[in-house]
Motif scaffolding. Structure first.
Motif, mmCIF file in Angstrom:
data_model
loop_
_atom_site.group_PDB
_atom_site.id
_atom_site.type_symbol
_atom_site.label_atom_id
_atom_site.label_comp_id
_atom_site.label_asym_id
_atom_site.label_seq_id
_atom_site.Cartn_x
_atom_site.Cartn_y
_atom_site.Cartn_z
ATOM 1 N N GLU A 193 0.765 -1.396 0.143
ATOM 2 C CA GLU A 193 0.321 -0.223 0.002
ATOM 3 C C GLU A 193 0.973 1.576 0.217
ATOM 4 O OE1 GLU A 193 -3.505 0.963 1.085
ATOM 5 O OE2 GLU A 193 -3.936 -1.297 0.315
ATOM 6 N N ILE A 194 2.248 0.873 -0.125
ATOM 7 C CA ILE A 194 3.206 2.568 0.193
ATOM 8 C C ILE A 194 2.279 3.297 -0.826
ATOM 9 C CG2 ILE A 194 5.389 2.446 -0.974
ATOM 10 C CD1 ILE A 194 6.246 0.152 0.142
ATOM 11 N N GLN A 195 2.586 2.932 -2.044
ATOM 12 C CA GLN A 195 1.365 4.611 -3.224
ATOM 13 C C GLN A 195 0.077 4.778 -2.536
ATOM 14 O OE1 GLN A 195 3.218 6.689 -5.695
ATOM 15 N NE2 GLN A 195 3.648 4.540 -6.899
ATOM 16 N N VAL A 196 -0.661 3.752 -2.632
ATOM 17 C CA VAL A 196 -1.797 3.998 -2.305
ATOM 18 C C VAL A 196 -2.715 3.967 -0.444
ATOM 19 C CG1 VAL A 196 -2.198 3.650 -4.759
ATOM 20 C CG2 VAL A 196 -3.053 1.701 -2.318
ATOM 21 N N GLY A 197 -1.953 4.489 0.439
ATOM 22 C CA GLY A 197 -2.718 4.073 1.018
ATOM 23 C C GLY A 197 -3.110 5.460 1.853
ATOM 24 N N PHE A 198 -3.775 5.369 3.352
ATOM 25 C CA PHE A 198 -4.191 6.087 3.813
ATOM 26 C C PHE A 198 -5.003 7.448 3.386
ATOM 27 C CE2 PHE A 198 -0.940 5.597 7.433
ATOM 28 C CZ PHE A 198 0.078 5.218 6.374
ATOM 29 N N GLY A 199 -5.969 6.191 3.233
ATOM 30 C CA GLY A 199 -7.412 6.855 2.487
ATOM 31 C C GLY A 199 -7.552 7.807 1.402
ATOM 32 N N THR B 107 2.009 -3.322 3.225
ATOM 33 C CA THR B 107 3.626 -3.086 3.798
ATOM 34 C C THR B 107 2.892 -1.242 3.525
ATOM 35 O OG1 THR B 107 4.345 -2.801 1.446
ATOM 36 C CG2 THR B 107 4.790 -4.186 2.666
ATOM 37 N N MET B 108 3.620 -0.066 3.577
ATOM 38 C CA MET B 108 2.884 1.230 3.604
ATOM 39 C C MET B 108 4.043 2.155 3.074
ATOM 40 S SD MET B 108 0.984 1.435 7.152
ATOM 41 C CE MET B 108 0.280 -0.450 7.308
ATOM 42 N N GLY B 109 4.207 3.596 3.143
ATOM 43 C CA GLY B 109 5.370 4.061 3.021
ATOM 44 C C GLY B 109 5.337 5.746 2.856
ATOM 45 N N LYS B 110 5.916 6.186 1.642
ATOM 46 C CA LYS B 110 4.907 7.864 1.073
ATOM 47 C C LYS B 110 4.606 8.192 1.608
ATOM 48 C CE LYS B 110 6.387 6.011 -3.810
ATOM 49 N NZ LYS B 110 7.722 6.091 -3.680
ATOM 50 N N TRP C 117 -7.438 2.207 3.394
ATOM 51 C CA TRP C 117 -7.193 1.210 2.695
ATOM 52 C C TRP C 117 -7.511 0.541 1.087
ATOM 53 C CZ3 TRP C 117 -2.375 2.179 5.192
ATOM 54 C CH2 TRP C 117 -1.975 2.591 6.053
ATOM 55 N N ALA C 118 -6.502 1.028 0.428
ATOM 56 C CA ALA C 118 -6.933 0.392 -1.266
ATOM 57 C C ALA C 118 -7.312 -1.358 -1.477
ATOM 58 C CB ALA C 118 -5.739 0.877 -1.954
ATOM 59 N N PHE C 119 -6.456 -1.623 0.092
ATOM 60 C CA PHE C 119 -6.814 -3.366 -0.382
ATOM 61 C C PHE C 119 -8.520 -3.436 -0.062
ATOM 62 C CE2 PHE C 119 -7.101 -5.050 3.843
ATOM 63 C CZ PHE C 119 -6.655 -3.980 4.501
ATOM 64 N N GLN C 120 -8.710 -2.974 0.749
ATOM 65 C CA GLN C 120 -10.478 -2.512 1.173
ATOM 66 C C GLN C 120 -11.269 -2.752 0.206
ATOM 67 O OE1 GLN C 120 -9.705 0.642 4.595
ATOM 68 N NE2 GLN C 120 -10.095 -1.501 5.379
#
Lengths: 338, 501
Positions: free
Chosen positions: A126-132, A154-157, A139-142
């Motif tokens: 989810e590094i590119q797309v997480g956090f709403g 995994t999360m980042g950026k 999360w995008a997987f949701q």
């Protein structure tokens, strides 16, 4: 590392055109990189991207979810025949470098079923797309459905608004398997109080400023405007996205959906001259990718689309070869994933 | 200071949400640190601790100059290096100015692990070779590719964990290694080992991409390679088409005092091909860097593939890096490291004479190791004693850690603002504790003069000496000395208690 320790297996299944990072071990699982560098390792398996616009099974397929998931199933079977064992299926929840792809809902669930049956686990990047960013979920997987839960995320950026932070979240079970070697995991800067204070502040702002709802609202508006453009300009083959993660797929012809690479490049350059920063991605470097800061507003959306409209109307795509210069060609290398 | 959670709650939440592989110092009685300044840390009870561990807080915890630079830049801009920005180029320029001229090209990343991984990529890309020679007990980072070249880690994973493209050379440790201080030429002997490894590898059709070494091994036990070792190794490695990677992640930025980089201790004729740096570079801010030659950089770029690092080289990190360099210079921290480091070594050398538990004292600048042994002849590591000492030191509000393959080496790498007083205080405390421990186990402490008298002796004979002189002991005034004595007016509490691990 977590997946391998937990499953005791080695192999990893990834999607074509995936990009997971620049470390040696990640280049190995990033077709976007290894195809141009070291080549594919024997413990890496590449599945077709579940791209219903440009991929193997498209919007006219009756059940692209099952079809794409079966590709993964086949890969697992082939691997098993060669005595290989799957540690993980590793996927960006919304492949970005692959061209702003939104996997059809249900794909992750089916894949997870196949992978777990083979003793492997599901890693959602989810590094590119997480956090709403996707608006309706954090999360995008949701987007895949409430019944889907990955084994590792995994999360980042975006996590620290630019401060160098990233995180891996997993289950207690997997964490304990990792700890069972007795070997310490120490990360000098990871989890330091400053980074955590920043992370907390970012979460506070996301909540206080209702950035998720905002992403839905502005994102929907932007999609709507872009879809109008799609009707108007034949160069726009597809408009896809969720919240403030949107892709505009530019094509040379409707039948083949040939990527309009030069036109996309040219449009980006012209947009910069109009003081709008946009980039392209996708294997054909032809997908305009929108992933602005989450405070992007309706006026911004209107402004960008109006400008794109103006530029597309002004012959980008028709006479692109006339305005195409050597400088632009060499700068193409730079405008890749970010 | 308002805390959100009590220490017990903090611990409970940590157990719930943080991976169990992530350990805490002093597991039996962890410390909750809420504030730090200079070389001191403060716990949740407001207790002050002398920090001898954190080389990461290179210029001192919470240094105002660094904070100011960070905040100022954060308010302006923090974005990626695909946009031009002065901070990046200014920092690259200032950083490369500290290095030999041919090391002129920088890649900014965010952690030592990223830097070492990139170093391997650079080395492998250069001639297309794969194999890496690493040292016994080396630790280069926690990412997969680095565990592969870190015997300190992969040895813990089982005896078949060494990969076939990895070759392990003996650590050039002249106290505990294969060739010791009594050998006529340990530098050549150890380098010869690398030569043998190269020959063996080549016989098997393998090609050497790189030799990688921490300029001074830290986890390996504060090992200082004998002078000339790197030059000879570089000769052999270059002849085989490989490159020399100097890992300065732990030891760079003036820690060794007389030089900015620890590899420079080897001699002016030694220049590595790639240098990685980390930890102290941003005083705790997540940043790191790989510096190499133009030639190697161009070879890497020749593939046409971009190297992009999301956070690497961002304006905030660069502003912080610049601020750290400024403080190192303005506060003459290198000079301080030499002066205080030499003093510390002197004091510790006295302890070595006095205490059978102290096998060796080694170090340079503010990178010092105290090798504890059970037996001076056999040099048997005193692992339990080291652990015990660490815990006792914590009770005395001194933070020190132990490392080395046998966890018996006390390692000093404090913030560079560490003072003479701090050095004296630590050593006096260690002295008392060692005496206590030796009495408890029946070891004989040499020169059983009371420490009060010893201290007085110093004040009468120690007249003011110029702080600039390299080898001199800095002057300790009597008042400070007597103040510190308050620590061991206490009778040793151990008496007949057996030292437990």
């Amino acid at each position: 590392r977590l997946a391998r320790q937990y499953t005791k297996h080695e192999d990893v299944i990834v999607l074509d055109h995936a990009y997971h990072g620049h470390l040696t071990s990640l280049i190995d699982i990033s077709p976007y990189k290894f195809r141009n560098l070291e080549g594919q390792k024997e413990w890496v398996h590449v599945a077709p991207v579940p791209d219903t616009y440009r991929g193997l099974y498209r919007e006219d397929h009756e059940d692209s979810v099952t079809a794409y998931a079966n590709e993964v199933k086949n890969i697992i079977e082939q691997a098993h025949k060669r005595g290989r064992k799957i540690a993980a299926f590793f996927v960006e929840s919304l492949p970005s470098v692959g061209g702003q792809i939104i996997p059809p809902a249900g794909y992750f669930q089916k894949v997870a079923e196949h992978v777990r049956k083979a003793g492997g686990i599901f890693i959602a990047d989810e590094i590119q797309v997480g956090f709403g960013r996707v608006g309706k979920h954090f999360w995008a997987f949701q987007l895949q459905g409430e019944d889907f839960v990955p084994d590792i995320v995994t999360m980042g950026k975006p996590i620290g608004n630019g401060h160098p932070i990233a995180c891996v979240a997993t289950t207690e079970e997997i964490a304990e398997a990792f700890a069972s070697t007795g070997v310490e995991y120490f990360n000098t800067f990871g989890g330091n109080p400053v980074s955590c204070a920043i992370g907390l502040a970012v979460l506070d702002v996301i909540e206080k400023e209702h950035l998720q709802a905002h992403a839905t609202e502005v994102g929907n508006f932007l999609m709507q405007l872009l879809k109008e453009q799609k009707i108007k300009h034949p160069i726009i083959g597809d408009v896809r996205g969720s919240g403030l993660f949107i892709g505009v797929d530019l094509i040379k012809d409707q039948a083949q959906r040939t990527p309009a690479t030069e036109a996309a490049e040219h449009l980006i350059t012209r947009l910069k001259e109009e003081y709008i920063l946009l980039s392209t991605d996708g294997p054909g470097r032809n997908v305009l990718k929108f992933k602005p800061p989450m405070c992007f507003n309706m006026e911004d959306a209107k402004f960008v689309v109006d400008t794109i409209d103006k530029l597309l109307t002004g012959n980008i795509g028709q006479n692109s070869s006339c305005e195409w210069s050597e400088d632009q060609a060499s700068s193409e290398m730079l405008l890749t994933s970010s | 200071m308002e805390e959100r959670y009590s220490k017990a709650e903090t611990l409970a939440l940590r157990r719930k949400h943080i991976g169990p592989s992530c350990k805490v110092f002093f597991a039996k009685d962890p410390l909750k640190i809420v504030r730090a300044q200079g070389q001191y840390m403060f716990d949740d009870k407001g207790e002050k601790y002398l920090d001898c561990i954190n080389n990461v807080a290179h210029v001192g915890h919470s240094h105002p100059h660094v904070i100011k630079a960070a905040t100022k830049q954060m308010e302006l801009l923090n974005t990626n290096s695909r946009f031009l920005h002065d901070n990046l180029v200014q920092y690259a320029q200032r950083l490369t100015a500290t290095l030999p001229e041919k090391l002129s090209v920088c890649y900014f990343v965010n952690s030592g692990s990223e830097a070492n991984d990139l170093a391997l990529r650079l080395a492998r890309q250069y001639h297309g070779h794969q194999d890496v020679i690493t040292l016994e007990n080396a630790y280069h980072g926690h990412v997969t590719s680095l565990i592969d070249i870190s015997p300190y880690k992969f040895n813990q994973l089982g005896k078949d964990s060494k990969k076939e493209f990895v070759h392990v050379a003996p650590s050039p440790d002249i106290y505990r290694g294969k060739y010791r201080e009594d050998h006529p030429d340990p530098a050549s002997a150890y380098a010869e080992e690398v030569k043998k490894i190269i020959e063996e590898a080549q016989k098997n059709g393998r090609k050497i991409a790189a030799f990688i070494a921490e300029s001074m091994q830290s986890c390996g036990g504060q090992v200082i390679p004998p002078v000339g070792y790197f030059q000879k190794v570089a000769e052999y490695v270059h002849a085989a088409g490989g490159l020399f990677i100097a890992d300065e992640v732990q030891v760079g930025f003036g820690r060794v005092g007389k030089h900015f980089w620890a590899f420079q201790l080897q001699g002016e004729d030694f220049v590595p091909d790639i240098v990685t740096m980390g930890k102290p570079i941003g005083n705790g801010h997540p940043m790191s860097c790989v510096v190499t030659t133009r030639e190697i950089a161009e070879s890497f770029g020749a593939s046409g593939m971009e190297y992009f690092n999301t956070f690497g080289g961002n304006p905030v990190s660069c502003a912080i890096g610049l601020a750290v360099l400024e403080v190192i210079e303005k506060e003459d921290l290198q000079g301080n490291a030499t002066r205080v480091g030499n003093y510390l070594l002197e004091l510790l050398a006295e302890q070595k004479e006095k205490h059978p538990l102290v096998g060796d004292i080694r170090g340079v600048g503010l990178f010092v190791g105290v090798d504890l042994v059970k037996d001076q002849q056999k040099r048997t590591p005193a692992t339990a004693e080291a652990l015990h000492l660490i815990y006792k030191l914590k009770e005395h509000h001194i933070l020190l850690s132990a490392d080395g393959p046998h966890r018996n080496i006390l390692k000093f790498k404090p913030p560079m603002c560490f003072t003479m007083e701090d050095a004296k205080h630590v050593v006096e405390t260690i002295d008392a504790l060692l005496t206590e421990m030796e009495e408890a186990t029946g070891m004989k402490t040499e020169n059983n003069v009371s420490t009060n008298a010893q201290c007085k002796r110093k004040t009468t004979e120690g007249s003011s000496q110029p702080e600039g002189a390299n080898e001199s002991i800095g002057h300790m005034n009597g008042a400070a000395c007597r103040q510190e004595n308050g620590l061991y007016s206490k009778k040793p509490s151990l008496s007949s208690k057996r030292i437990r691990t």
